[in-house]
Design an enzyme around this catalytic site. Structure first.
Site, PDB file in Angstrom:
ATOM      1  N   LYS A 175       0.849  -1.169  -0.030  1.00 28.03           N
ATOM      2  CA  LYS A 175      -0.164   0.220  -0.006  1.00 28.03           C
ATOM      3  C   LYS A 175       0.795   1.186  -0.060  1.00 28.03           C
ATOM      4  O   LYS A 175       1.725   1.374   0.953  1.00 28.03           O
ATOM      5  CB  LYS A 175      -0.783  -0.003   1.239  1.00 28.03           C
ATOM      6  CG  LYS A 175      -2.028   1.182   1.305  1.00 28.03           C
ATOM      7  CD  LYS A 175      -2.673   1.303   2.721  1.00 28.03           C
ATOM      8  CE  LYS A 175      -3.745   2.520   2.475  1.00 28.03           C
ATOM      9  NZ  LYS A 175      -2.814   3.720   2.645  1.00 28.03           N
ATOM     10  N   VAL A 212      -8.645   1.056   4.482  1.00 30.14           N
ATOM     11  CA  VAL A 212      -7.862   0.300   3.412  1.00 30.14           C
ATOM     12  C   VAL A 212      -6.734  -0.403   4.132  1.00 30.14           C
ATOM     13  O   VAL A 212      -6.425  -1.746   4.403  1.00 30.14           O
ATOM     14  CB  VAL A 212      -7.553   0.944   2.155  1.00 30.14           C
ATOM     15  CG1 VAL A 212      -6.615   0.089   1.452  1.00 30.14           C
ATOM     16  CG2 VAL A 212      -8.869   1.173   1.362  1.00 30.14           C
ATOM     17  N   GLY A 213      -6.148   0.556   4.897  1.00 29.23           N
ATOM     18  CA  GLY A 213      -5.094  -0.003   5.800  1.00 29.23           C
ATOM     19  C   GLY A 213      -5.313  -0.730   6.790  1.00 29.23           C
ATOM     20  O   GLY A 213      -4.544  -1.983   7.237  1.00 29.23           O
ATOM     21  N   GLU A 251       9.389   0.361  11.186  1.00 27.64           N
ATOM     22  CA  GLU A 251      10.558   1.086  11.134  1.00 27.64           C
ATOM     23  C   GLU A 251       9.875   2.600  11.368  1.00 27.64           C
ATOM     24  O   GLU A 251       9.334   3.113  10.400  1.00 27.64           O
ATOM     25  CB  GLU A 251      11.309   1.074   9.836  1.00 27.64           C
ATOM     26  CG  GLU A 251      12.543   1.684   9.739  1.00 27.64           C
ATOM     27  CD  GLU A 251      12.574   3.065   9.606  1.00 27.64           C
ATOM     28  OE1 GLU A 251      12.714   3.774  10.502  1.00 27.64           O
ATOM     29  OE2 GLU A 251      12.647   3.454   8.127  1.00 27.64           O
ATOM     30  N   CYS A 285      13.615   9.707   8.541  1.00 29.36           N
ATOM     31  CA  CYS A 285      13.593   9.417   9.899  1.00 29.36           C
ATOM     32  C   CYS A 285      14.854   9.236  10.691  1.00 29.36           C
ATOM     33  O   CYS A 285      14.958   9.237  11.629  1.00 29.36           O
ATOM     34  CB  CYS A 285      12.733   8.037   9.961  1.00 29.36           C
ATOM     35  SG  CYS A 285      13.154   6.687   8.856  1.00 29.36           S
ATOM     36  N   GLU A 381       9.904  14.482  16.512  1.00 22.76           N
ATOM     37  CA  GLU A 381      10.114  14.401  15.179  1.00 22.76           C
ATOM     38  C   GLU A 381       9.379  15.577  14.463  1.00 22.76           C
ATOM     39  O   GLU A 381       8.576  15.881  14.459  1.00 22.76           O
ATOM     40  CB  GLU A 381       9.815  13.042  14.561  1.00 22.76           C
ATOM     41  CG  GLU A 381      10.418  12.776  13.277  1.00 22.76           C
ATOM     42  CD  GLU A 381      10.255  11.244  12.699  1.00 22.76           C
ATOM     43  OE1 GLU A 381      11.217  10.865  12.353  1.00 22.76           O
ATOM     44  OE2 GLU A 381       9.258  10.961  12.981  1.00 22.76           O
TER      45      GLU A 381
END
Length: 478
Positions: A175, A212-213, A251, A285, A381
């Site tokens: 996806k 969908v995920g 990750e 990242c 982040e």
């Protein structure tokens, strides 16, 4: 218009959604919006391909198909380059590195690894109750893999998941990110039109729908979920996958610290710090977004880094003179700007940057000094071209500050004394470390993090083993 890949067929969707060029803000193209029913169909196709074809067991066939995929990627490299610059906002120089050229070779790496990797290991005979038993271990494909990727390095991340999964004998539902659907769909087209990969072995979906995920992370026929993205989303995926005890590889985010010890050569370290913080507009990242410097050298270090960041060229990604492109969206730019403004209000010194540049979603290279190590800008982040300079007292204090984070993805240490740098690096709780500018990001080197930066490793042999199960056998031989 590009199409979804489901069960070996390139198919359209009833609805589409726009993909924008982040350098202009204009619509680049329309992508198919997969439905939950199409996600279900993709999982069913992957399950059927895994259970009923020779894909999981035919090593030579998998090698041949990976060779074909590598050849197709090489032959269509320039088309992919143009699309990556247009949709991802990656600069041309970046596509010649981690955005495109280097990731393509991941497919070659895993095809070659599969040629020599031992899938069977003898563990010796044992005498048990008067009989001799031969024992051995076979490594076999883990099953159906749901691979969910973000927008920042879509080719690299898709291939870092697909290539080892396919080498292992798994089937995949990939996806793509809603912000960069077209480049992900282009991979599906290459697979469908230029390889002998059987129907259902690879399926490619794009959709802005969270549902969908959710199908992919909760479906009982999915055996492995591999996800790259925000830590908050990773937490939700772990929770969603727990009902069916899926193997989950994550990750996630990072807030990596580059430590300049008191004997570091600032003329060498400053370019490493300044340019790296602006690589792909800071949308990585593993980028070192905290710069830790000795308190008595703080102002000197800031001066050196500011001079470097002032030389960062930005603008049209297709212009080879530009080092930095735009952020992916107006939403992301607003987030970055909000964090910078709050950092200044909290007491950080804005040395340079902190400006939005139109058209498109550009943000100027930004340097913040005298940053409190416990502040938002030092803990969260940012995913923008922002470097926070934090002073420390001594080596122990530097280690304490570097480790004071929920993240543990990357980092670096610079010192004239390499052994001292290595000693400090070994005390930092991260999955990757650079010593005096060393580059660990190659196909052979495992990549991943500690703490809330994730679980598991991509690249190298461990990247293949994420998609393998161990089965132990024993039989009586005497």
């Amino acid at each position: 218009m590009k199409r979804l890949l489901i069960d070996g067929k390139l198919v359209e969707a009833e609805r589409t959604f726009a993909s924008l060029n982040p350098a202009t803000g204009e619509v680049l193209g329309q992508a198919p919006e997969a439905t939950t029913a199409q996600a279900e169909a993709a999982v069913a196709a992957a399950r059927r391909a895994f259970d009923t074809t020779s894909w999981p067991t035919d090593v030579e066939f998998r090698i041949r198909c990976l060779d074909q995929l590598h050849r197709a990627l090489v032959e269509h490299r320039e088309e992919l380059r143009e699309l990556t610059m247009a949709e991802v906002g990656a600069t041309r120089i970046n596509t010649h590195g981690p955005q495109l050229d280097e990731p393509i070779e991941q497919v070659r790496y895993y095809a070659d690894l599969l040629r020599t990797y031992p899938l069977t290991e003898e563990i010796g005979d044992a005498e048990i109750r008067g009989q001799i038993h031969r024992r051995w271990v076979e490594k076999e494909a883990a099953g159906v893999v749901a691979a969910i990727i973000p927008y920042n390095y879509p080719i690299q991340l898709a291939l870092a998941k697909m290539a080892p999964a396919l080498a292992a004998g798994c089937t995949v539902v990939l996806k793509g990110a809603p912000d960069t659907p077209l480049i992900t769909l282009a991979l599906g087209e290459l697979i469908a039109e230029h390889t002998d990969i059987p129907p259902g072995v690879v399926n490619v979906l794009t959709s802005p729908q969270v549902a969908v995920g959710e199908v992919l992370t909760t479906h009982p026929e999915v055996d492995v979920v591999t996800f790259t993205g925000a830590t908050a989303t990773g937490r939700r995926i772990m929770a969603a996958a727990s009902d069916t005890i899926k193997r989950v590889f994550l990750e996630l985010g990072g807030k990596s610290a580059l430590i300049l010890l008191d004997d570091a050569d600032l003329t060498a370290a400053a370019p490493f710090a300044g340019f790296a913080a602006c690589s792909h507009a800071g949308q990585g990242c593993a980028i070192n977004t905290r710069l830790l410097v000795p308190r008595h050298r703080h102002d000197e270090a800031v001066q050196y880094v500011a001079a470097v960041m002032g030389k960062v060229t930005y603008g049209d990604p297709t212009d080879p003179k530009n080092f930095m492109g735009p952020l992916i969206s107006e939403r992301q730019r607003d987030k970055v700007d909000g964090m910078v403004q709050r950092a200044v209000a909290a007491g950080a010194t804005l040395v340079m940057g902190g400006e939005k540049i139109d058209p498109g979603f550009f943000y100027t290279p930004t340097l913040l000094a005298n940053v409190d190590p416990g502040s938002e800008i030092a803990q969260e982040e940012v995913f923008g071209p922002v470097l926070a300079v934090i002073p420390f007292e001594d080596d122990d204090d530097a280690v304490r500050i570097a480790n004071d984070s929920i993240y543990g993805l990357s980092g670096g240490v610079c010192s004239a004394d390499e052994e001292r740098a290595l000693a400090v690096a070994r005390r930092i709780r991260t999955g990757t470390m650079s010593i005096n500018g060393g580059n660990y990001f190659t196909n052979e080197a495992p990549f991943g993090g500690y703490k809330q930066s994730g679980l598991g490793r991509e690249k190298g042999v461990p990247g293949l083993e994420e998609f393998l199960e161990l089965k132990t056998y024993a039989k009586v031989v005497a």
